[in-house]
Design a protein around this motif. Sequence first.
Motif, PDB file in Angstrom:
ATOM      1  N   PRO A  57      34.079  36.599 -27.359  1.00  0.00           N
ATOM      2  CA  PRO A  57      32.926  35.770 -26.875  1.00  0.00           C
ATOM      3  C   PRO A  57      31.060  35.871 -26.848  1.00  0.00           C
ATOM      4  O   PRO A  57      30.983  36.485 -25.246  1.00  0.00           O
ATOM      5  CB  PRO A  57      33.390  34.807 -26.912  1.00  0.00           C
ATOM      6  N   GLU A  58      30.563  35.301 -27.233  1.00  0.00           N
ATOM      7  CA  GLU A  58      29.295  35.221 -27.358  1.00  0.00           C
ATOM      8  C   GLU A  58      29.224  33.320 -26.160  1.00  0.00           C
ATOM      9  O   GLU A  58      28.280  33.064 -25.614  1.00  0.00           O
ATOM     10  CB  GLU A  58      28.301  35.858 -27.731  1.00  0.00           C
ATOM     11  N   ARG A  59      28.871  32.751 -26.871  1.00  0.00           N
ATOM     12  CA  ARG A  59      28.917  31.104 -27.631  1.00  0.00           C
ATOM     13  C   ARG A  59      29.843  29.940 -27.075  1.00  0.00           C
ATOM     14  O   ARG A  59      31.359  30.887 -28.113  1.00  0.00           O
ATOM     15  CB  ARG A  59      27.566  30.502 -27.893  1.00  0.00           C
ATOM     16  N   ALA A  60      29.990  29.169 -26.645  1.00  0.00           N
ATOM     17  CA  ALA A  60      30.917  27.801 -27.437  1.00  0.00           C
ATOM     18  C   ALA A  60      29.760  26.931 -27.951  1.00  0.00           C
ATOM     19  O   ALA A  60      28.749  26.752 -26.882  1.00  0.00           O
ATOM     20  CB  ALA A  60      31.357  27.473 -26.029  1.00  0.00           C
ATOM     21  N   ARG A  61      30.117  26.281 -29.005  1.00  0.00           N
ATOM     22  CA  ARG A  61      29.576  25.512 -29.084  1.00  0.00           C
ATOM     23  C   ARG A  61      30.427  23.781 -29.069  1.00  0.00           C
ATOM     24  O   ARG A  61      31.555  24.007 -29.431  1.00  0.00           O
ATOM     25  CB  ARG A  61      29.176  25.613 -30.571  1.00  0.00           C
ATOM     26  N   LEU A  62      29.560  22.265 -28.501  1.00  0.00           N
ATOM     27  CA  LEU A  62      30.685  21.656 -28.200  1.00  0.00           C
ATOM     28  C   LEU A  62      29.886  20.201 -28.667  1.00  0.00           C
ATOM     29  O   LEU A  62      28.447  20.132 -29.009  1.00  0.00           O
ATOM     30  CB  LEU A  62      30.293  20.670 -26.762  1.00  0.00           C
ATOM     31  N   ARG A  63      30.139  19.785 -29.791  1.00  0.00           N
ATOM     32  CA  ARG A  63      30.281  18.843 -30.791  1.00  0.00           C
ATOM     33  C   ARG A  63      30.753  17.605 -30.647  1.00  0.00           C
ATOM     34  O   ARG A  63      32.076  17.556 -30.857  1.00  0.00           O
ATOM     35  CB  ARG A  63      30.135  19.262 -31.841  1.00  0.00           C
ATOM     36  N   ILE A  64      30.312  16.100 -30.383  1.00  0.00           N
ATOM     37  CA  ILE A  64      30.785  15.261 -29.980  1.00  0.00           C
ATOM     38  C   ILE A  64      30.783  13.903 -30.906  1.00  0.00           C
ATOM     39  O   ILE A  64      29.061  13.422 -30.944  1.00  0.00           O
ATOM     40  CB  ILE A  64      31.179  14.682 -28.303  1.00  0.00           C
ATOM     41  N   GLU A  65      31.712  13.150 -31.645  1.00  0.00           N
ATOM     42  CA  GLU A  65      30.688  12.417 -32.486  1.00  0.00           C
ATOM     43  C   GLU A  65      31.785  11.191 -32.134  1.00  0.00           C
ATOM     44  O   GLU A  65      32.147  11.133 -31.571  1.00  0.00           O
ATOM     45  CB  GLU A  65      31.027  12.320 -33.631  1.00  0.00           C
ATOM     46  N   GLY A  66      31.139   9.833 -32.788  1.00  0.00           N
ATOM     47  CA  GLY A  66      31.981   8.582 -32.407  1.00  0.00           C
ATOM     48  C   GLY A  66      30.978   7.456 -33.305  1.00  0.00           C
ATOM     49  O   GLY A  66      29.610   7.515 -32.672  1.00  0.00           O
ATOM     50  N   ALA A  67      31.560   6.416 -32.881  1.00  0.00           N
ATOM     51  CA  ALA A  67      31.008   5.089 -33.266  1.00  0.00           C
ATOM     52  C   ALA A  67      30.334   4.183 -31.967  1.00  0.00           C
ATOM     53  O   ALA A  67      29.699   3.141 -31.850  1.00  0.00           O
ATOM     54  CB  ALA A  67      31.794   3.903 -34.228  1.00  0.00           C
ATOM     55  N   SER A  68      30.624   5.603 -30.820  1.00  0.00           N
ATOM     56  CA  SER A  68      30.667   4.479 -29.279  1.00  0.00           C
ATOM     57  C   SER A  68      29.372   4.308 -29.257  1.00  0.00           C
ATOM     58  O   SER A  68      28.195   5.450 -29.553  1.00  0.00           O
ATOM     59  CB  SER A  68      31.242   5.640 -28.311  1.00  0.00           C
ATOM     60  N   ASP A  69      28.618   3.147 -28.425  1.00  0.00           N
ATOM     61  CA  ASP A  69      27.780   3.278 -28.705  1.00  0.00           C
ATOM     62  C   ASP A  69      27.462   3.351 -26.792  1.00  0.00           C
ATOM     63  O   ASP A  69      26.348   3.160 -26.171  1.00  0.00           O
ATOM     64  CB  ASP A  69      26.481   2.062 -28.632  1.00  0.00           C
ATOM     65  N   SER A  70      28.076   3.547 -26.300  1.00  0.00           N
ATOM     66  CA  SER A  70      28.553   3.036 -23.794  1.00  0.00           C
ATOM     67  C   SER A  70      28.076   4.567 -23.684  1.00  0.00           C
ATOM     68  O   SER A  70      28.189   6.012 -24.988  1.00  0.00           O
ATOM     69  CB  SER A  70      29.786   2.455 -23.947  1.00  0.00           C
ATOM     70  N   THR A  71      27.827   4.895 -22.456  1.00  0.00           N
ATOM     71  CA  THR A  71      27.824   5.733 -21.884  1.00  0.00           C
ATOM     72  C   THR A  71      29.149   6.704 -21.473  1.00  0.00           C
ATOM     73  O   THR A  71      30.036   5.992 -21.507  1.00  0.00           O
ATOM     74  CB  THR A  71      26.522   6.051 -20.877  1.00  0.00           C
ATOM     75  N   LEU A  72      29.132   8.297 -22.035  1.00  0.00           N
ATOM     76  CA  LEU A  72      30.225   8.800 -21.999  1.00  0.00           C
ATOM     77  C   LEU A  72      29.880   9.747 -20.952  1.00  0.00           C
ATOM     78  O   LEU A  72      29.236  10.183 -20.489  1.00  0.00           O
ATOM     79  CB  LEU A  72      30.463   9.391 -22.980  1.00  0.00           C
ATOM     80  N   ILE A  73      31.462   9.650 -19.919  1.00  0.00           N
ATOM     81  CA  ILE A  73      32.013  11.145 -18.977  1.00  0.00           C
ATOM     82  C   ILE A  73      31.912  12.152 -19.427  1.00  0.00           C
ATOM     83  O   ILE A  73      33.128  12.525 -20.025  1.00  0.00           O
ATOM     84  CB  ILE A  73      31.983  10.668 -17.747  1.00  0.00           C
ATOM     85  N   LEU A  74      31.088  13.305 -19.584  1.00  0.00           N
ATOM     86  CA  LEU A  74      31.429  14.749 -19.801  1.00  0.00           C
ATOM     87  C   LEU A  74      31.316  15.606 -18.929  1.00  0.00           C
ATOM     88  O   LEU A  74      30.262  16.009 -18.128  1.00  0.00           O
ATOM     89  CB  LEU A  74      30.365  15.345 -20.805  1.00  0.00           C
ATOM     90  N   VAL A  75      32.191  17.101 -18.885  1.00  0.00           N
ATOM     91  CA  VAL A  75      32.908  17.601 -17.986  1.00  0.00           C
ATOM     92  C   VAL A  75      32.501  18.829 -18.327  1.00  0.00           C
ATOM     93  O   VAL A  75      33.528  18.795 -18.922  1.00  0.00           O
ATOM     94  CB  VAL A  75      33.046  17.686 -17.037  1.00  0.00           C
ATOM     95  N   THR A  76      31.885  19.988 -18.392  1.00  0.00           N
ATOM     96  CA  THR A  76      31.801  20.924 -18.817  1.00  0.00           C
ATOM     97  C   THR A  76      31.411  22.330 -17.103  1.00  0.00           C
ATOM     98  O   THR A  76      30.888  22.379 -16.242  1.00  0.00           O
ATOM     99  CB  THR A  76      30.880  21.070 -19.737  1.00  0.00           C
ATOM    100  N   SER A  77      32.176  23.895 -18.313  1.00  0.00           N
ATOM    101  CA  SER A  77      32.270  24.081 -16.559  1.00  0.00           C
ATOM    102  C   SER A  77      31.963  26.040 -17.129  1.00  0.00           C
ATOM    103  O   SER A  77      33.202  25.532 -18.063  1.00  0.00           O
ATOM    104  CB  SER A  77      32.790  24.221 -15.754  1.00  0.00           C
ATOM    105  N   THR A  78      31.642  26.982 -17.695  1.00  0.00           N
ATOM    106  CA  THR A  78      31.738  28.254 -17.712  1.00  0.00           C
ATOM    107  C   THR A  78      31.901  28.835 -16.237  1.00  0.00           C
ATOM    108  O   THR A  78      32.252  30.305 -16.726  1.00  0.00           O
ATOM    109  CB  THR A  78      30.283  28.861 -18.310  1.00  0.00           C
ATOM    110  N   ASN A  79      32.572  28.643 -14.688  1.00  0.00           N
ATOM    111  CA  ASN A  79      32.726  28.970 -14.147  1.00  0.00           C
ATOM    112  C   ASN A  79      33.560  28.576 -13.248  1.00  0.00           C
ATOM    113  O   ASN A  79      33.794  27.470 -12.724  1.00  0.00           O
ATOM    114  CB  ASN A  79      31.627  29.069 -13.834  1.00  0.00           C
ATOM    115  N   PHE A  80      34.362  29.411 -13.348  1.00  0.00           N
ATOM    116  CA  PHE A  80      36.215  28.509 -12.734  1.00  0.00           C
ATOM    117  C   PHE A  80      37.050  29.903 -13.014  1.00  0.00           C
ATOM    118  O   PHE A  80      36.808  30.772 -13.700  1.00  0.00           O
ATOM    119  CB  PHE A  80      37.046  26.915 -14.157  1.00  0.00           C
TER     120      PHE A  80
END
Length: 153
Positions: free
Chosen positions: A32-55
Amino acid sequence: MRRWGNWLGVVGSLGCLLLLGACDLLRGQDAPERARLRIEGASDSTLILVTSTNFLLQRTAILDEAGIARRDTLLVYFLEADTLQIQLPYNQEYDIRLRERFFVRLRPGAAGVRMRVWIDDQLRYDTRPEETIPLLQFVYFRVKGTPPYNEFF
């Protein structure tokens, strides 16, 4: 002597091309070469996102009384991770060529948040919770010589 020099040049050029091709063989043609992340929704609040490629990963079997594996658990140890505050919609690509793994965790906090993850162009995760789910999480990893794995929590 000049004749041998030409042959050595041709053989050397072919050897270089074979070595370049061997790099792909060692990684695997379907690496694999890439991961694509898409998050959508009606929420207008700030969301907490954790991502990693080194684990690092540790998989442990959960056995029943007879010693038969019924399920397993996956422990993820982050060597590097990013924790972000995001607004929707969110769309990001991640380069996963080096380690061939990707982790994402989202605390949606509201109903109707949809999270999708593609590895290269293949959709691997698509969640549309109808009600608030406390945690959306996806782990992708590829162990050399085996098929890629997806883990959903």
